[in-house]
Scaffold this motif. Structure first.
Motif, PDB file in Angstrom:
ATOM      1  N   GLY A  59      42.580  28.705  49.923  1.00  0.00           N
ATOM      2  CA  GLY A  59      43.214  27.394  49.918  1.00  0.00           C
ATOM      3  C   GLY A  59      43.497  26.837  48.544  1.00  0.00           C
ATOM      4  O   GLY A  59      44.537  26.221  48.312  1.00  0.00           O
ATOM      5  N   THR A  60      42.584  27.046  47.584  1.00  0.00           N
ATOM      6  CA  THR A  60      42.785  26.500  46.239  1.00  0.00           C
ATOM      7  C   THR A  60      42.663  27.563  45.149  1.00  0.00           C
ATOM      8  O   THR A  60      43.496  27.633  44.257  1.00  0.00           O
ATOM      9  N   SER A  61      41.642  28.414  45.220  1.00  0.00           N
ATOM     10  CA  SER A  61      41.393  29.376  44.135  1.00  0.00           C
ATOM     11  C   SER A  61      42.524  30.385  43.989  1.00  0.00           C
ATOM     12  O   SER A  61      42.898  30.758  42.872  1.00  0.00           O
ATOM     13  N   SER A  62      43.104  30.844  45.107  1.00  0.00           N
ATOM     14  CA  SER A  62      44.180  31.838  45.041  1.00  0.00           C
ATOM     15  C   SER A  62      45.421  31.277  44.366  1.00  0.00           C
ATOM     16  O   SER A  62      46.231  32.036  43.811  1.00  0.00           O
ATOM     17  N   LYS A  63      45.589  29.969  44.377  1.00  0.00           N
ATOM     18  CA  LYS A  63      46.741  29.324  43.754  1.00  0.00           C
ATOM     19  C   LYS A  63      46.551  29.124  42.258  1.00  0.00           C
ATOM     20  O   LYS A  63      47.466  28.677  41.558  1.00  0.00           O
ATOM     21  N   GLN A  64      45.356  29.447  41.765  1.00  0.00           N
ATOM     22  CA  GLN A  64      45.048  29.247  40.349  1.00  0.00           C
ATOM     23  C   GLN A  64      44.655  30.547  39.636  1.00  0.00           C
ATOM     24  O   GLN A  64      44.371  30.538  38.432  1.00  0.00           O
ATOM     25  N   LEU A  65      44.647  31.663  40.359  1.00  0.00           N
ATOM     26  CA  LEU A  65      44.202  32.931  39.777  1.00  0.00           C
ATOM     27  C   LEU A  65      45.235  33.445  38.778  1.00  0.00           C
ATOM     28  O   LEU A  65      46.391  33.683  39.117  1.00  0.00           O
ATOM     29  N   ASN A  66      44.806  33.647  37.549  1.00  0.00           N
ATOM     30  CA  ASN A  66      45.719  34.073  36.481  1.00  0.00           C
ATOM     31  C   ASN A  66      46.109  35.543  36.618  1.00  0.00           C
ATOM     32  O   ASN A  66      47.282  35.904  36.547  1.00  0.00           O
ATOM     33  N   LYS A  67      45.117  36.410  36.811  1.00  0.00           N
ATOM     34  CA  LYS A  67      45.336  37.833  37.006  1.00  0.00           C
ATOM     35  C   LYS A  67      44.616  38.280  38.271  1.00  0.00           C
ATOM     36  O   LYS A  67      43.537  37.770  38.587  1.00  0.00           O
TER      37      LYS A  67
END
Length: 581
Positions: free
Chosen positions: A324-332
């Motif tokens: 919900g949130t972390s996947s939208k902020q993962l750089n690599k």
């Protein structure tokens, strides 16, 4: 036996699990690709999709999943003895929680940062998606009510912790602005903010004027203030209103303004808190006085242990945060192992010290048994026992017990608040998805969906009355939280397994914990919903709130599993899912 022995064994298993098992899962099962363009870059909008340093993102992810649950669950489950709780936390973290959190993150990253509810549509079908979204909606609503109730209760019990918690908000906003606008470093400011918080907490412990004590302001516990509410009830009501205003604002702001910097501060707070407790354990070397197992429990540990300790071994809510949130902020994509699996290990370390703090707190086994004389007593005394036990451990490095109790309550409240506004943000996403699914456009608007989330949370927290009087909603639905949470984790592992199967990969390492978890959870749910809470049987434990919520979740879950089983064993394929490797 020394508590140090338990800590050493548990931390060794955690370290080996991250070093070897997570590396195997990353390379051979999930096959992380350093060149894959993540949704944070592909759909960058500066609000939800924001490429983020893996250490900052780990801080957000870790503190979002590490709320009060990995403390409360283990603190209750030691009722059955320290051994069952210890084994489930350690092995569950390595072989179930890490694989689940890591897998949900990778699956979402490979599919536009979509939530597991939306992915259920692609993997199982639209009907399953809608059913799954409703299960998730009910779960996050319960999470909201439970954690709002926990925070309001702790604020009334430990007024010295309030000022420290609220000071964190402007500090986090300042750090977020400094880093986002001026590309500064977040580490030193966050450590300075943490030092400010703890200095404030210690000062407030000894200066009553700095304690925000609404009960005292309202004339004491028994004084009737208004609407028939006494001082305690009115204090609880005011804190719920303040919390709802806060989470409304926090869940609608861009993540860089408050969510990320505050969670980064809390990640250091968790590390510092764990260091204090583990160092205190090392220097004080307390003895485990709780029994290895409870020879005559009034409630059987099998299968209830595996839903009592939800967060801390495996938790479906983690999959919601991952997707919900972390996947939208993962750089690599390769950062997923560090963020997802190590986040689960961090929560396992918190659950482990919660167990140790409780089982070493009492002077004798008889003292432990007197407080944990029944499962109901364990539920009522678990959180308070942890705070006192953790404060006792902290005295091992010279921290006064009064100040230590305040610091521990600040830590618990901070993590509960982090989980609360992350959960409200997730609820907004889900309501928007349901609005789009049924073409109800108002729900697709950010502020409308957030208003519905906040108002329904406040209602579920405040309206039901129970053993704690006014505002017992969060307390009443706690038993259902564990079963629903574990059921969601099992379904998420099922989705990951279907994805792996369709790509021709080995799904043994995801489907094995899935089978175990679903077996335990469905067994427990059938017992609770059909026999324990059933309002038609007229038993003493019948409960309309738990029965209605539980029955809906159980029916939806069985429906989803039947459809998933048909697809999993059949030859039909869904080409909508991303097949890239």
């Amino acid at each position: 036996m020394s508590g140090i022995v338990l800590a050493a064994i548990g931390m060794l298993v955690f370290a080996l699990g991250y070093r070897y098992y997570s590396k195997f899962i990353a390379e051979k099962i999930y096959r992380l690709d350093p060149n894959y363009v993540t949704p944070a870059h592909k759909y960058k909008d500066g609000v939800d999709f924001v490429p983020t340093n893996k250490f900052v993102l780990w801080g957000h992810h870790f503190t979002s999943v590490a709320g009060a649950a990995p403390i409360v669950g283990p603190a209750i489950a030691v009722y059955w003895g320290w051994l069952p709780a210890f084994v489930w936390v350690v092995l569950g973290t390595v072989f179930a929680a890490g694989v689940h959190d890591f897998g949900a993150l990778v699956l979402s990253v490979r599919n536009k940062g979509q939530s597991v509810g939306t992915l259920a549509n692609k993997l199982i079908g639209n009907r399953a998606k809608v059913l799954f979204l409703f299960i998730i909606l009910i779960l996050v609503l319960m999470v909201n009510a439970v954690f709002a109730w926990v925070i309001a209760r702790l604020f009334t019990l430990f007024p010295a912790s309030v000022l420290s918690v609220f000071i964190q908000i402007p500090l986090a906003v300042w750090i977020g602005y400094k880093v986002h606008k001026k590309s500064g470093n977040m580490l030193l400011p966050s450590l300075a903010a943490l030092a400010t918080m703890y200095f404030t907490a210690i000062l407030a412990s000894y200066v009553p004027a700095l304690q925000i004590d609404f009960i005292k302001y309202f004339g004491g516990e028994e004084n009737i203030v208004a609407l028939g509410l006494n001082g305690v009830q009115m204090a609880f009501f005011v804190w719920i209103i303040i919390l709802m205003i806060y989470v409304y604002i926090a869940s609608t702001l861009p993540v860089w303004k408050l969510l990320q910097p505050r969670d980064y501060i809390n990640s250091h707070q968790l590390i510092v808190g764990l260091l204090i407790l583990y160092l205190g354990l090392l220097f004080s070397n307390p003895t485990v006085t709780a029994p290895v197992t409870n020879s005559s429990p009034d409630v059987p540990w099998f299968p209830l242990l595996f839903i009592t300790i939800a967060c801390g071994a495996i938790s479906g809510f983690h999959g919601l945060v991952s997707s919900g949130t972390s996947s939208k902020q993962l750089n690599k994509e390769t950062d997923a192992r560090f963020v997802g699996y190590l986040g689960a290990v961090g929560e396992g370390a918190l659950a482990l010290i919660a167990i140790i703090a409780v089982v070493t707190y009492f002077g004798t086994t008889a003292d432990f048994s007197a407080v944990y004389s029944s499962f109901a007593d364990a539920g009522g005394n678990g959180l308070g026992t942890f705070v006192n036990g953790a404060a006792q451990l902290a005295t091992g490095i010279g921290i006064p017990e009064t100040a230590a109790a305040t610091i521990v309550s600040v830590i618990v409240v901070s993590f509960a608040a982090t989980t609360l506004d992350t959960s409200v943000r997730l609820m907004r996403y889900i309501l928007s998805e349901l609005g789009a699914e049924y073409n109800f456009q108002p729900l697709t608007k950010k502020h409308v969906a957030t208003t519905v989330a906040v108002v329904s949370t406040a209602a579920l927290t405040l309206i039901p009355e129970g053993p704690n009087g006014f505002g017992s909603g969060g307390y009443l639905i706690w038993p259902l939280f564990g079963t629903s949470n574990q059921l969601l984790a099992g379904i998420t592992l099922l989705l990951i397994s279907i994805w792996l199967k369709r790509q021709g990969r080995n799904y043994f390492f995801t489907i094995t914990p899935m089978i175990f978890l679903l077996f335990m959870t469905l067994w427990a749910m059938f017992q609770q919903v059909l026999f324990q809470w059933n309002i038609f049987t007229g038993g003493e434990s019948a409960d309309g709130l738990l029965f209605s919520f539980g029955l809906v979740i159980l029916i939806f879950a069985v429906w989803i599993l039947l459809e998933a089983f048909y697809l999993f064993t059949g030859k039909s394929q869904n080409t909508d899912i991303d097949q890239s490797v």
